[in-house]
Scaffold this active site. Structure first.
Site, PDB file in Angstrom:
ATOM      1  NE  ARG A 162      -1.664   2.907  13.764  1.00 31.80           N
ATOM      2  CZ  ARG A 162      -0.931   2.219  12.918  1.00 31.80           C
ATOM      3  NH1 ARG A 162       0.164   2.742  12.405  1.00 31.80           N
ATOM      4  NH2 ARG A 162      -1.267   1.008  12.574  1.00 31.80           N
ATOM      5  CB  SER A 175      -4.775  -6.441   8.199  1.00 34.71           C
ATOM      6  OG  SER A 175      -4.371  -5.230   8.786  1.00 34.71           O
ATOM      7  CG  ASP A 234      -4.665   2.035  13.043  1.00 33.71           C
ATOM      8  OD1 ASP A 234      -4.620   2.290  14.260  1.00 33.71           O
ATOM      9  OD2 ASP A 234      -4.471   0.908  12.575  1.00 33.71           O
ATOM     10  CG  ASP A 255      -1.949  -1.060   1.236  1.00 32.22           C
ATOM     11  OD1 ASP A 255      -2.235  -1.619   0.160  1.00 32.22           O
ATOM     12  OD2 ASP A 255      -2.467  -1.364   2.327  1.00 32.22           O
TER      13      ASP A 255
END
Ligand code: ARG
Length: 406
Positions: free
Chosen positions: A94, A174, A123, A14
């Site tokens: 994050r 994931s 996220d 990605d």
């Protein structure tokens, strides 16, 4: 002036596709940033990869220490465990990623930051909100929310631009990992009825496969900070890593939950967080020994509140700072040791001691040396036994008043 975008780069498909995509779509220069949060991957080749796919520059930063001291530790001390299960590894990482993106954007004179999150998860919100809280004018771009490409489109896009695509079929899961734990979603796990296959785990051994003898760990805290394990002084990062190794080997720290996402979805999540599970248990136990009952209750409620804040992306908020202040006021007493037994997936507390302990053997004992005034309990009987008209009492009375023999 050419637009400059600072992208959080993981090295995966990605974000690798995002580099040329951002460059083309915005006519921008893309600067990649990769952070070592303790995910245990070699980051030098990721740097090379960023440059290969077209980044102008690629920064790689080791932020493990900052992550441990400024994010993990406050969350540990606050007792922040989301929905009583998830120690928040991903969620805590994050805000630090957002902070570094913003810092590098300032340094590089960029007016936008970018990340690889999709529009369905938590996220994206954590990164968007944190970046804007730190730099209100910064633009946040999430290519995966804009490009409308499927996995297959992405691979096609990558091939057409000579971006190396991993030869192996990508895992259907994931995952996200850092020092505080690992999160696993998708694939077979999307059916909440399906037992997680053994192959998804990386930090923990299957509990039944663990050693037949338990491991004992003694963790010493000084003013709320874990500083020693089995008598050995360790910096926080090392202590967390060591506990991960020991607890993981005994199958401790696997978590399987259906969780309430911020965006309104319920999702099935698997976590592995051996060090977090052990440290939360130990800190909670020691704190419980040294603070009074009412404070313990209040602290527990605030911990839950804190977990929600972190989960919902509100790390950089006055509310979080205020709770930190409350928590900090308690920590000077949280000094002492906790002994834990790790065995076949379980983590049990087997001992605790502190110079500030409120446990008084004289008051607690049923043996000789009992110093508790037994007549003190009269007060409870008088007050808690007041003849208040509860429904049960009324029913009992009504029954007693019924004429006999009917
Ligand atoms: N559900 C967890 C959270 O919101 C884990 C997210 C994992 N992220 C990922 N990109 N796989 O914190």
């Amino acid at each position: 002036m050419t637009k400059r975008i600072v992208l959080a780069y993981s090295g995966g498909l990605d974000t690798s596709v995002a580099i040329p995509w951002l460059a083309e779509r915005f006519g921008a220069e893309v600067i990649a940033v990769t952070l070592d949060l303790g995910q245990g991957r070699e980051l030098t080749d990721i740097r090379e990869r960023a440059l290969t796919v077209g980044a102008l520059r690629a920064h790689v930063l080791d932020v493990r220490d900052e992550f441990a001291r400024e994010y993990i530790l406050p969350a540990l001390q606050a007792g922040a465990v989301y929905e009583d299960s998830y120690p928040l590894a991903t969620a805590l990482g994050r805000p630090l990623i957002a902070k570094k993106l913003v810092e590098i954007a300032r340094m590089e004179g960029a007016d936008a930051v970018a990340h690889g999150c999709t529009g369905k998860g938590n996220d994206q919100v954590r990164l968007d909100v944190s970046a804007r809280a730190l730099e209100p004018d910064i633009e946040v771009i999430a290519p995966a929310r804009l490009w409308g490409m499927t996995r297959r489109d992405e691979i096609e896009y990558a091939r057409s631009r000579a971006i190396p695509v991993p030869a192996t079929i990508e895992s259907p899961y994931s995952t996200d990992a850092n020092l505080w734990g690992r999160s696993i979603e998708c694939g077979a796990l999307e059916d909440p009825w399906v037992e997680p296959p053994e192959e998804i785990f990386a930090l923990t051994r299957a509990p039944q496969g663990g050693p037949n003898d338990p491991a004992y760990v003694e963790i010493e805290f000084e003013r709320g900070v874990p500083v020693r394990a089995n008598g050995i002084d360790m910096p926080l990062v090392e202590l967390i890593e060591s506990l991960e190794t020991i607890a993981g080997a005994h199958g401790v720290g696997r978590i399987d939950v259906v969780e309430n996402r911020l965006v309104g979805i319920k999702s099935r999540e698997i976590y592995e967080a051996p060090a977090a599970v052990v440290l939360h248990a130990a800190h909670r136990e020691l704190e419980k020994l040294v603070i009074p009952r009412d404070l313990e209750r209040l602290k527990r409620d605030l911990g839950r509140f804190y977990a929600d804040l972190v989960y919902n992306g509100l790390w950089f908020s006055p509310t979080r700072e205020a709770i930190d202040g409350f928590v900090a006021a308690i920590q000077p007493r949280v000094t002492g040791s906790v002994r834990l037994k790790l065995f076949k997936g379980d983590c049990h507390i087997v001992g605790r001691k502190s110079p500030f302990g409120l446990y008084d053997h004289g008051l607690a004992t049923y043996d000789t040396g009992d110093a508790f005034d037994h007549s003190a309990a009269q007060g409870f009987i008088k007050i808690w036994g007041l003849p208040i008209e509860t429904q049960a009492r009324q029913e009992r009375k009504a029954k007693a008043e019924q004429p006999v023999g009917r």
